[in-house]
Design a protein around this motif. Structure first.
Motif, mmCIF file in Angstrom:
data_model
loop_
_atom_site.group_PDB
_atom_site.id
_atom_site.type_symbol
_atom_site.label_atom_id
_atom_site.label_comp_id
_atom_site.label_asym_id
_atom_site.label_seq_id
_atom_site.Cartn_x
_atom_site.Cartn_y
_atom_site.Cartn_z
ATOM 1 N N ASN A 544 0.825 -1.211 0.000
ATOM 2 C CA ASN A 544 0.000 0.000 0.000
ATOM 3 C C ASN A 544 0.858 1.259 0.000
ATOM 4 N N ARG A 545 1.955 1.242 0.764
ATOM 5 C CA ARG A 545 2.812 2.422 0.836
ATOM 6 C C ARG A 545 3.496 2.681 -0.503
ATOM 7 N N ILE A 546 3.942 1.646 -1.152
ATOM 8 C CA ILE A 546 4.614 1.829 -2.448
ATOM 9 C C ILE A 546 3.639 2.387 -3.469
ATOM 10 N N ARG A 547 2.422 1.877 -3.469
ATOM 11 C CA ARG A 547 1.423 2.396 -4.409
ATOM 12 C C ARG A 547 1.161 3.884 -4.180
ATOM 13 N N GLU A 548 1.177 4.288 -2.924
ATOM 14 C CA GLU A 548 0.919 5.688 -2.611
ATOM 15 C C GLU A 548 2.112 6.576 -2.953
ATOM 16 N N LEU A 549 3.325 6.068 -2.771
ATOM 17 C CA LEU A 549 4.500 6.930 -2.843
ATOM 18 C C LEU A 549 5.128 7.009 -4.226
ATOM 19 N N GLN A 550 5.079 5.938 -5.017
ATOM 20 C CA GLN A 550 5.835 5.964 -6.270
ATOM 21 C C GLN A 550 5.341 7.069 -7.202
ATOM 22 N N GLY A 551 4.028 7.202 -7.332
ATOM 23 C CA GLY A 551 3.510 8.285 -8.161
ATOM 24 C C GLY A 551 3.712 9.655 -7.523
ATOM 25 N N PHE A 552 3.597 9.699 -6.187
ATOM 26 C CA PHE A 552 3.767 10.968 -5.481
ATOM 27 C C PHE A 552 5.194 11.494 -5.642
ATOM 28 N N ILE A 553 6.176 10.608 -5.537
ATOM 29 C CA ILE A 553 7.572 11.036 -5.668
ATOM 30 C C ILE A 553 7.825 11.634 -7.048
ATOM 31 N N GLN A 554 7.358 10.958 -8.081
ATOM 32 C CA GLN A 554 7.590 11.461 -9.440
ATOM 33 C C GLN A 554 6.812 12.754 -9.695
ATOM 34 N N GLU A 555 5.600 12.845 -9.141
ATOM 35 C CA GLU A 555 4.839 14.085 -9.304
ATOM 36 C C GLU A 555 5.555 15.251 -8.626
ATOM 37 N N CYS A 556 6.152 14.992 -7.453
ATOM 38 C CA CYS A 556 6.872 16.058 -6.750
ATOM 39 C C CYS A 556 8.095 16.515 -7.549
ATOM 40 N N PHE A 557 8.858 15.572 -8.079
ATOM 41 C CA PHE A 557 10.019 15.958 -8.877
ATOM 42 C C PHE A 557 9.594 16.668 -10.162
ATOM 43 N N TYR A 558 8.496 16.241 -10.735
ATOM 44 C CA TYR A 558 7.983 16.909 -11.927
ATOM 45 C C TYR A 558 7.563 18.343 -11.589
ATOM 46 N N GLY A 559 6.848 18.516 -10.468
ATOM 47 C CA GLY A 559 6.468 19.856 -10.039
ATOM 48 C C GLY A 559 7.678 20.712 -9.682
ATOM 49 N N PHE A 560 8.679 20.076 -9.075
ATOM 50 C CA PHE A 560 9.894 20.804 -8.719
ATOM 51 C C PHE A 560 10.607 21.324 -9.969
ATOM 52 N N LEU A 561 10.771 20.476 -10.961
ATOM 53 C CA LEU A 561 11.403 20.922 -12.207
ATOM 54 C C LEU A 561 10.544 21.965 -12.914
ATOM 55 N N GLY A 562 9.216 21.835 -12.788
ATOM 56 C CA GLY A 562 8.346 22.860 -13.358
ATOM 57 C C GLY A 562 8.566 24.215 -12.707
ATOM 58 N N GLU A 563 8.750 24.223 -11.375
ATOM 59 C CA GLU A 563 9.046 25.482 -10.685
ATOM 60 C C GLU A 563 10.385 26.051 -11.142
ATOM 61 N N VAL A 564 11.370 25.168 -11.351
ATOM 62 C CA VAL A 564 12.663 25.637 -11.853
ATOM 63 C C VAL A 564 12.493 26.259 -13.244
ATOM 64 N N MET A 565 11.665 25.627 -14.078
ATOM 65 C CA MET A 565 11.438 26.172 -15.414
ATOM 66 C C MET A 565 10.738 27.531 -15.342
ATOM 67 N N ASP A 566 9.777 27.661 -14.457
ATOM 68 C CA ASP A 566 9.111 28.961 -14.293
ATOM 69 C C ASP A 566 10.103 30.021 -13.838
ATOM 70 N N LEU A 567 10.998 29.624 -12.947
ATOM 71 C CA LEU A 567 12.012 30.567 -12.472
ATOM 72 C C LEU A 567 12.918 31.014 -13.612
ATOM 73 N N LEU A 568 13.365 30.068 -14.431
ATOM 74 C CA LEU A 568 14.224 30.419 -15.565
ATOM 75 C C LEU A 568 13.473 31.261 -16.589
ATOM 76 N N ASP A 569 12.196 30.926 -16.779
ATOM 77 C CA ASP A 569 11.394 31.679 -17.747
ATOM 78 C C ASP A 569 11.234 33.130 -17.304
ATOM 79 N N ARG A 570 10.976 33.319 -16.006
ATOM 80 C CA ARG A 570 10.816 34.687 -15.492
ATOM 81 C C ARG A 570 12.127 35.459 -15.560
#
Length: 829
Positions: A544-570
Motif C-alpha cells: 500500500n505504501r509503495i502504491r501511494e508513494l511511487q507516483g507521489f515522488i515522481q509528481e513532486c520531482f515533476y512539479g519541482f522541475l516545473g518550478e525551476v522552469m518557471d524561475l528560468l522563464d521569469r
C-alpha cells in the motif's frame, strides 16, 4: 645573642605546672579544653623563652593579643546577631513547657473521668445482693450484651475510614509504580488488588449506619461526623477505580478487581438514594470501554509513546469477552469478586446481627445482579463502536505528535521504534497464548469480537506516518527553489545591483553550483524517501505504501522541475540582447540542457521506471556529453541506495518489485518539451545578438565590396568551357561555350560564418542540443538572405552602384555556399 632569663613562675621545673591538680589543669577545665592542652601550651612557651630573643617574644605577644582581640570582636558580633534567635528559642521552650503541663493535666482529668465511668458501670453491673432474683440477673446479662454489641459496631464505624484510607494509599503507590521507568506491562502487583476490599469495608459500614446509625450517634455523638466522611471516601474509592481503568498497562486481574469495586460502590450509592436498584446505572462493560478510551489520550503524550495506543486496543480486544461474557470467563468480574462478597460473614460474629445480615444479603443480591454477564452480541456491538472511537482518537493523537517530527530521518526512526514495539508486543502476546487463559490470541479475538481482522499498524498508524512523510518530502524538495533562485540571481547581469557580490565567479562555476545544489539535495531526499518507503516488513503495509508513494515522488520531482522552469522563464523575460544578457542566456540554456533526462542519469532514474529504484543491478551511467563537473552523475547515489537496500529483507524487496511500476513517468514527454522550450528561449537571446552583428557587418561588407559593381575579372575566378559536339562525322557542327565563374566565396562571407562559430564556442555552450543548433542555423540562413536582399534593394534604388554581371554571379555563389553550409538547419522558408 644572650638567652633571656627564665620568667619566674613559669619555669620548666615549676611543679605547679605539672600534674592533674595544678592551676593549668583547672584553667583547661574551665576553658573546656582537652586534657593536656594547657601543658602543651606551657611547654611551647618555655621553649619560646629558651630559644627566642626578648624582642621577638614581645612581637609574638603583640600579634597574639591582636588576634585575641579580633576573635573576641567576632565572637561579640556572632552573639549579637544570634541574640534574637536565642530569645525566640527560649520563648518557644517556655511555651512548649506550658503546653506539656496543660496536656498532662488534661490527661489526668480524662483518666479520672474514665475511672469514674468504670466505677459507675461496675455499680450498675454488680448484683445488689446474693439474694437478687433470676429476673434481675437476666436483665444485667442483657445489658452487657447490648453494650458489647453497640461498642463493637462503634469501633467498626470508627476504624473503617482509616482502613479505607490505607487502601487508597496502597492504590496510589501502585499507580505511581506502574508509571515508573521499570514498570513491566502485563505484570500486576498483588498488593494493588485491594481496592475491592476497600469497597467491601465501605459496604459493611453503610449497612451498620442504616441499621444502628441512630443509636450509635445517640450514644457516641462524635461518631456522627464519620458518616459524611465515609461517603466521601466511597467517592474517592470510585475515582481510584476509574483511574486504574485509565492506566496504559492494565492486566485482567486488576481490571476485574476495579470493576467489582465499582459495582459494590454502585450498590452503596443506591442505599444512599433510598435503597433503589442499580440497573439504571451504566453497565460495567460500557464504563470499562469509556475509561480505556480515556487511557489512550492519557498514555500517548509524545511520538516515543505512540505504541501504547495499539497496546490499549489489543488489551481491550483480548480481554472484553473474558471479562463480560459468561461462557468465556476465567478471571472475570464475577469469578474474582462474588465469592469474596458472598463469603463476607462478618456480621454473624456480632450479637443481634439479624437486621445487618438481612440487609447485607440484599446488598449481595444487587451486586450479583449488577455484575451479571452480558450476551456476546451486546459485548461485540459495544466493542465495535468503541473500536471506531479508538481509531478516531488515536488518529488525532498520532497525527499531532508525528506532525512534530521535522525531518525524514527522525520520521524513519520514530516509525521503526513504534513498529518494533508493536511487533514485539504482538509476539509476546502470541507466546502467552499457549497458557490456560482462553481467548488470548489477538487475531482470534478480533474475528470473534469485531467480526473482522485488525492490522494495528495499518489501521492506526500508517496514514499519519505516510501523510507526514509526504509533507516533509515535498516541503524539503521545494525548499531547494530559493537556493537555486539565489544562485541564478547572482549570475544575472544586474546582480551587482540586487545581490551582494561574493567574488569573481565564471558562468561555468555558477552553472556547476546550481547543478550541484539540485543534484545533491535531490539525491538526499530521494534516498530518504526510499528508506522510509521500505521500512515496513509487512507485505500488506509495504504494498500500500509503495502504491501511494511511487507516483507521489515522481509528481513532486515533476512539479519541482516545473518550478525551476518557471524561475528560468521569469529570469529571461526582461533580458535584452546586450553582451551580458547573451552570456546569461547561454548559461540558462546550458542549465536547461543539463536537466534534460537524456543528459542526466539522475533525473532519468527519478522520472524513469520506479522498478529500477530498488534494483541493485541497475548500472549508473556517466554523462559523457559534458565534463564531469557538469554531469549529474549517480555513482554516489547508487552507493547509498545499495547500503539501504542491503538492510532490507529479501522478502520485502521481492514484494516491492511486484508493486513498483515498470513504466516511466507519463508526463516525461511534456517535461522534455518544456525544458527545450525554455532552453530555446534563453538561447534565442544569444542567437539574436549573433545575427544582429552578422547582418550589420555583412551589410557593411557588401556595401564596401567594389568588385560587385566592377566588370573586372578577379583572381579567384575560373574559366569554364562547355563543349557540345555535333552529330556529323567531321564534327563541323560542334559548339564550344566559355563561362567565367567564381571558385570561392567572398572572404567576408566566410569570416562571418567563422564569427558565428567562434561566438558559439566562446559562449561556453556545453551540451549538444540539436534543436537549438538547428535554430541557430535557421536564423543565420535568414540573416544572410536578408542581408543580400537589402543590399540588392538598395542597389536598385541607387543608380550609382549597379551590380555588374560578375557581381551578381559572385552573390549567387555566396548564397549557394551559405545555404550548403547551413543545410542542417530548418528547411522553412
Amino acid at each position: 645573642d644572650a638567652m633571656a632569663p627564665p620568667v619566674a613562675g613559669v619555669s620548666a621545673a615549676s611543679p605547679s605546672s605539672r600534674g592533674g591538680g595544678g592551676p593549668m589543669a583547672s584553667l583547661a577545665g574551665a576553658l573546656g579544653l582537652p586534657d593536656g592542652a594547657m601543658e602543651d601550651a606551657h611547654r611551647t612557651v618555655e621553649k619560646l623563652f629558651e630559644k627566642t630573643p626578648l624582642e621577638e617574644i614581645r612581637g609574638i605577644e603583640k600579634r597574639a593579643r591582636a588576634q585575641v582581640d579580633l576573635k573576641r570582636e567576632e565572637l561579640r558580633q556572632v552573639i549579637g546577631e544570634s541574640c534574637g534567635d536565642f530569645i525566640d528559642s527560649a520563648d518557644s521552650v517556655k511555651a512548649m513547657s506550658q503546653s506539656c503541663t496543660a496536656i498532662v493535666e488534661s490527661l489526668g482529668v480524662i483518666g479520672r473521668s474514665i475511672r469514674a465511668l468504670g466505677d459507675v458501670l461496675d455499680d450498675r453491673l454488680k448484683p445488689a445482693s446474693k439474694e437478687r432474683s433470676a429476673t434481675e440477673g437476666t436483665s444485667s446479662q442483657s445489658l452487657v450484651t447490648n453494650l458489647y454489641a453497640l461498642g463493637s459496631r462503634a469501633k467498626v464505624l470508627l476504624d473503617t475510614p482509616e482502613a479505607i484510607w490505607a487502601v487508597l494509599e496502597v492504590e496510589k503507590m501502585s499507580q505511581q509504580k506502574s508509571h515508573g521507568v521499570d514498570a513491566v506491562p502485563g505484570e500486576s502487583d498483588a498488593s494493588s488488588r485491594v481496592i475491592s476490599h476497600g469497597a467491601r469495608l465501605a459496604a459493611r459500614a453503610v449497612v451498620l449506619w442504616r441499621t444502628q446509625g441512630k443509636e450509635v450517634s445517640a450514644r457516641f455523638p462524635l461518631l456522627a461526623h464519620q458518616k459524611p466522611q465515609l461517603y466521601d471516601l466511597c467517592s474517592k474509592l470510585r475515582q481510584a477505580c476509574l483511574l486504574r481503568l485509565e492506566a496504559a498497562h492494565l492486566d485482567r486481574a486488576l481490571a476485574a478487581d476495579a470493576l467489582a469495586a465499582i459495582a459494590l460502590l454502585d450498590v452503596i450509592h443506591s442505599f444512599e438514594d433510598g435503597g433503589g436498584s442499580v440497573k439504571e446505572r451504566q453497565n460495567l462493560c460500557s464504563l470499562w470501554l469509556s475509561q480505556r478510551l480515556k487511557a489512550i489520550a492519557g498514555a500517548v503524550t509524545s511520538w516515543q509513546t505512540l505504541s501504547l495506543a495499539s497496546q490499549i486496543v489489543k488489551n481491550v480486544v483480548t480481554e472484553a469477552e473474558t471479562l463480560f461474557v459468561s461462557s468465556k470467563r476465567s478471571e472475570s468480574v464475577a469469578s474474582k469478586s462474588v465469592s469474596d462478597v458472598e463469603g463476607d460473614i462478618w456480621y454473624e460474629a456480632l450479637p443481634n446481627h439479624e437486621k445487618e445480615l438481612t440487609l447485607w444479603r440484599g446488598c449481595v443480591d444487587q451486586f450479583v445482579d449488577h455484575i451479571a454477564s452480558l450476551p456476546p452480541e451486546n459485548v461485540s456491538d459495544l466493542c465495535c463502536k468503541w473500536f471506531k472511537d479508538a481509531q478516531s482518537e488515536s488518529s488525532k493523537l498520532i497525527e499531532e505528535f508525528v506532525g512534530q517530527i521535522a525531518d525524514m530521518p527522525g520520521l524513519v526512526e520514530a516509525e521503526q521504534k513504534t513498529y518494533d514495539e508493536i511487533s514485539r508486543d504482538l509476539n509476546d502476546n502470541a507466546q502467552r497464548s499457549g497458557s490456560s487463559v482462553p481467548a488470548l490470541r489477538f487475531g482470534d479475538s478480533c474475528l470473534s469480537l469485531l467480526k473482522h481482522n485488525v492490522h494495528l499498524w495499518r489501521d492506526f498508524y500508517e496514514l499519519s506516518f505516510l501523510e507526514r512523510a509526504k509533507s516533509i518530502f515535498k516541503r524539503e524538495l521545494f525548499q531547494i527553489i530559493p537556493k537555486i533562485e539565489g544562485h541564478i540571481a547572482y549570475s544575472h547581469p544586474n546582480a551587482s545591483q540586487n545581490v551582494p557580490v561574493k567574488g569573481s565567479r565564471s558562468y561555468r562555476d555558477r552553472l556547476r553550483l546550481v547543478l550541484e545544489t539540485i543534484t545533491g539535495e535531490s539525491k538526499r531526499l530521494f534516498v530518504q524517501i526510499i528508506e522510509f518507503m521500505l521500512v515496513p516488513c509487512d507485505a500488506v503495509v509495504l504494498e500500500n505504501r509503495i502504491r501511494e508513494l511511487q507516483g507521489f515522488i515522481q509528481e513532486c520531482f515533476y512539479g519541482f522541475l516545473g518550478e525551476v522552469m518557471d524561475l528560468l522563464d521569469r529570469s529571461m523575460s526582461d533580458s535584452g540582447i546586450d553582451d551580458g544578457n547573451c552570456e546569461y542566456g547561454v548559461f540558462l540554456s546550458n542549465l536547461c540542457d543539463c536537466l534534460q533526462v537524456e543528459n542526466s542519469h539522475l533525473l532519468s532514474l527519478l522520472l524513469g521506471k520506479p522498478k529500477e529504484w530498488i534494483e541493485l543491478t541497475v548500472s549508473h551511467k556517466e554523462d559523457i556529453s559534458a565534463t564531469d563537473v557538469y554531469s549529474m552523475s549517480t555513482s554516489d547515489l547508487h552507493a547509498e541506495r545499495s547500503r539501504i537496500l542491503s538492510r532490507i529483507q529479501q522478502k520485502s524487496l521481492s514484494s516491492s518489485q511486484m508493486v513498483l511500476s515498470a513504466l516511466p513517468f507519463p508526463h516525461l514527454g511534456a517535461l522534455r518539451e518544456r525544458l527545450q522550450t525554455v532552453s530555446l528561449k534563453a538561447f534565442t537571446v544569444f542567437v539574436d545578438r549573433i545575427c544582429m552583428h552578422i547582418e550589420k557587418g555583412l551589410a557593411d561588407d557588401l556595401t564596401g565590396d567594389k568588385n560587385l559593381c566592377s566588370s573586372k575579372l578577379q583572381a579567384h575566378w575560373e574559366e569554364i568551357v562547355v563543349k557540345h559536339e555535333g552529330e556529323g562525322a567531321e564534327g563541323d557542327d560542334s559548339i564550344e561555350m566559355k563561362f567565367l565563374l567564381p571558385l570561392e566565396p567572398s572572404p567576408y562571407l566566410v569570416g562571418r560564418l567563422f564569427y558565428a562559430i567562434r561566438e558559439l564556442h566562446e559562449a561556453r555552450y556545453l551540451k549538444l542540443n540539436v534543436p537549438n543548433l538547428k535554430a541557430l542555423e535557421h536564423e543565420l540562413s535568414l540573416t544572410f538572405s536578408r542581408a543580400f536582399i537589402n543590399f540588392l534593394d538598395q542597389s536598385e534604388k541607387s543608380k550609382q552602384r549597379v551590380v555588374s554581371e560578375k557581381g551578381a554571379l559572385q552573390m549567387l555563389f555566396d548564397v549557394r555556399f551559405v545555404f550548403d553550409v547551413l543545410a542542417g538547419g530548418s528547411t522553412k522558408t
